[in-house]
Design a protein around this motif. Structure first.
Motif, mmCIF file in Angstrom:
data_model
loop_
_atom_site.group_PDB
_atom_site.id
_atom_site.type_symbol
_atom_site.label_atom_id
_atom_site.label_comp_id
_atom_site.label_asym_id
_atom_site.label_seq_id
_atom_site.Cartn_x
_atom_site.Cartn_y
_atom_site.Cartn_z
ATOM 1 N N LEU A 45 14.859 18.153 36.295
ATOM 2 C CA LEU A 45 14.587 19.535 36.678
ATOM 3 C C LEU A 45 15.658 20.436 36.069
ATOM 4 O O LEU A 45 16.835 20.077 36.053
ATOM 5 C CB LEU A 45 14.595 19.683 38.197
ATOM 6 N N ARG A 59 10.865 26.050 44.141
ATOM 7 C CA ARG A 59 11.952 25.115 43.815
ATOM 8 C C ARG A 59 12.057 24.010 44.870
ATOM 9 O O ARG A 59 12.260 22.848 44.543
ATOM 10 C CB ARG A 59 13.277 25.866 43.701
ATOM 11 N N GLU A 62 9.369 21.551 44.177
ATOM 12 C CA GLU A 62 9.705 20.752 42.994
ATOM 13 C C GLU A 62 10.696 19.642 43.342
ATOM 14 O O GLU A 62 10.562 18.504 42.898
ATOM 15 C CB GLU A 62 10.306 21.647 41.904
ATOM 16 N N HIS A 65 8.969 16.957 45.592
ATOM 17 C CA HIS A 65 8.034 16.185 44.767
ATOM 18 C C HIS A 65 8.791 15.224 43.853
ATOM 19 O O HIS A 65 8.424 14.064 43.703
ATOM 20 C CB HIS A 65 7.157 17.128 43.943
ATOM 21 N N ARG A 66 9.880 15.701 43.268
ATOM 22 C CA ARG A 66 10.694 14.870 42.380
ATOM 23 C C ARG A 66 11.254 13.658 43.128
ATOM 24 O O ARG A 66 11.233 12.533 42.647
ATOM 25 C CB ARG A 66 11.821 15.713 41.786
ATOM 26 N N ASN A 119 0.672 21.577 34.322
ATOM 27 C CA ASN A 119 -0.077 22.537 35.124
ATOM 28 C C ASN A 119 -1.596 22.333 35.058
ATOM 29 O O ASN A 119 -2.348 23.206 35.451
ATOM 30 C CB ASN A 119 0.267 23.957 34.685
#
Length: 150
Positions: A45, A59, A62, A65-66, A119
């Motif tokens: 990221l 954020r 993200e 999810h990471r 996306n």
């Protein structure tokens, strides 16, 4: 050979390959001795600290999810060390070029694919070729280190 694809949540597609899955709950039960996996996720990221609410929420998603995706890699190590699979090879598109055991002369560089968006938009042929070629090149580079055919 069994091919599986991940998705939004299970990027590596490992859930259907989990050793010991019960056919009582799913038809997708496979007993594979060796797993070859290529992670096409976005890689590291970018460092950023959004200041506004929407940016912070995005954020946060993200990061969570990471972490969810990162949790699948240790499962491969656990399955191999416990003898539930014979072994695995894992490549990811974000691997640093200089750390590859062998580098093809025509290597598609990390920088070429690192910022490709995830996306779900239609992919043009140039991007498709770059992503798939890099994935194949990475696997051809690392597979001999981990897989010795009988």
């Amino acid at each position: 050979m069994l091919l599986t694809d991940g998705g939004v949540y299970d990027n590596l597609g490992l859930s259907v390959l989990e050793p010991g899955r019960s056919p009582q709950y799913t038809d997708h039960v496979y007993d594979v001795p060796f797993i070859i996996s290529c992670d096409a996720g976005p890689g590291e990221l970018p460092l950023k600290a959004p200041h506004f609410m929407l940016g912070r929420m995005i954020r946060s998603f993200e990061v969570v999810h990471r972490k969810s995706q990162d949790s699948s890699r240790p499962r491969l190590h656990e399955w191999a060390s416990s003898g539930r699979i014979d072994g695995f090879a894992l490549a990811y598109l974000g691997m640093k070029d200089e750390r590859l055991p062998t580098r093809p002369a025509d290597l598609v560089s990390r920088s070429t694919v690192a910022s490709y968006p995830t996306n779900f938009a239609a992919m043009n042929q140039t991007s498709f070729d770059a992503l798939t070629t890099r994935g194949e090149q990475l696997m051809r580079s690392i597979l001999p280190l981990y897989f010795r055919p009988l």
